[in-house]
Design an enzyme around this catalytic site. Structure first.
Site, short mmCIF file in Angstrom:
data_model
loop_
_atom_site.label_atom_id
_atom_site.label_comp_id
_atom_site.label_asym_id
_atom_site.label_seq_id
_atom_site.Cartn_x
_atom_site.Cartn_y
_atom_site.Cartn_z
N CYS A 2 0.87 -1.17 0.00
CA CYS A 2 0.00 0.00 0.00
C CYS A 2 0.90 1.21 0.00
CB CYS A 2 -0.92 0.01 1.22
SG CYS A 2 -1.98 1.48 1.30
N GLU A 114 -3.55 1.20 -6.77
CA GLU A 114 -2.49 0.28 -7.16
C GLU A 114 -2.32 0.38 -8.67
OE1 GLU A 114 0.42 -1.00 -6.46
OE2 GLU A 114 -0.51 -1.85 -4.67
#
Length: 271
Positions: A2, A114
């Protein structure tokens, strides 16, 4: 992993969702649609209130710096590298073991970003043509629109170069726990693109479903083996993912337009 996420919810709303007992208005953060490492972020945690007569743990909404600095570190310079802690080894690593036992938190978000490398760029790489891969960003968020509750850790670090009463004498930093990305089908998948989270990236933040919030935040739970059972990923199919503008790749860009769903990946970044 993350490395970027969005957090635009108001503190009043977060306080209601997580049944927060205490938060300080002076710690209010502006909505942030492009949260990057070293920024201040909201965290839900339980600990006694400083200088209070009653020393029972109180659920609080706090503003912490993203990038954990171990209490034993000589300087805070390595914090930007400790934005993630792997669920598989968090109980073993010197930087994370102590906070995992006693300083766990929830980092609330709208969802996380992402990036995947487009198929066209992969073909250029295979052909040996030197071109920097252009990656398509996707936004991953709960399919039902609920808060994305990321499992996290927090830690205190004392800057010994400053006096005790200095405003910056103590740093409170945090890290997001990550786990292996889901291989099952997304709850809502894009028409043209990845069918599972693992198609986007092999790692993802560990999402805590509401039934695990109390146990995760409870500082009286210190048994390592018991705590490790809380690291099990949630049921599959709870998430959706959609392509967003490549403008999010620049940390200077910020605003709700970064979360606008694209009908298809941007040209040159086909999945």
């Amino acid at each position: 992993m993350c490395g970027r996420y969005a957090a635009s919810r108001r503190p009043e709303d977060l306080a209601g969702v997580f049944e927060v007992e205490k938060w300080e208005p002076e710690e209010t953060l502006a909505p942030d649609w492009n949260v990057a490492p070293t920024k201040e972020v909201y965290a839900i945690l339980e600990r006694p209130v400083k200088d209070a007569d009653d020393q029972r743990p109180v659920r609080q909404l706090r503003a912490l710096k993203w990038g954990l600095v171990p209490s034993w570190a000589k300087s805070p310079e390595g914090g930007a590298r400790m934005i993630n802690a792997r669920a598989e080894t968090v109980h073993e690593k010197p930087s994370f073991r102590r906070p995992f036992v006693s300083r766990r938190c929830i980092l609330p978000a709208d969802g996380y970003y992402e990036w995947v490398t487009g198929s066209g760029e992969r073909e250029l790489e295979v052909e040996g043509k030197k071109k920097r891969p252009r990656k398509q960003p996707y936004f991953v968020t709960p399919a039902d629109g609920s808060v994305f509750a990321m499992a996290g850790l927090y830690e205190f670090w004392r800057d010994r170069t400053l006096p005790d009463d200095h405003q910056q004498a103590w740093w409170v930093t945090c890290s997001v726990i990550t786990t292996e990305a889901e291989k099952g089908p997304l709850g809502v998948a894009p028409a043209d693109g990845p069918r599972s989270l693992s198609d986007i990236h092999p790692r993802m933040p560990l999402m805590l479903t509401p039934d695990r919030w109390d146990a995760w935040l409870d500082p009286s739970r210190t048994d390592l083996e018991e705590l490790r059972t809380l690291l099990v990923p949630p049921p599959e199919g709870l998430m959706r993912a959609f392509a967003v503008t490549t403008a999010v790749s620049n940390v200077r860009n910020n605003g709700p337009e970064l979360l606008e769903e694209l009908a298809a990946p941007e040209e040159g970044t086909l999945f």
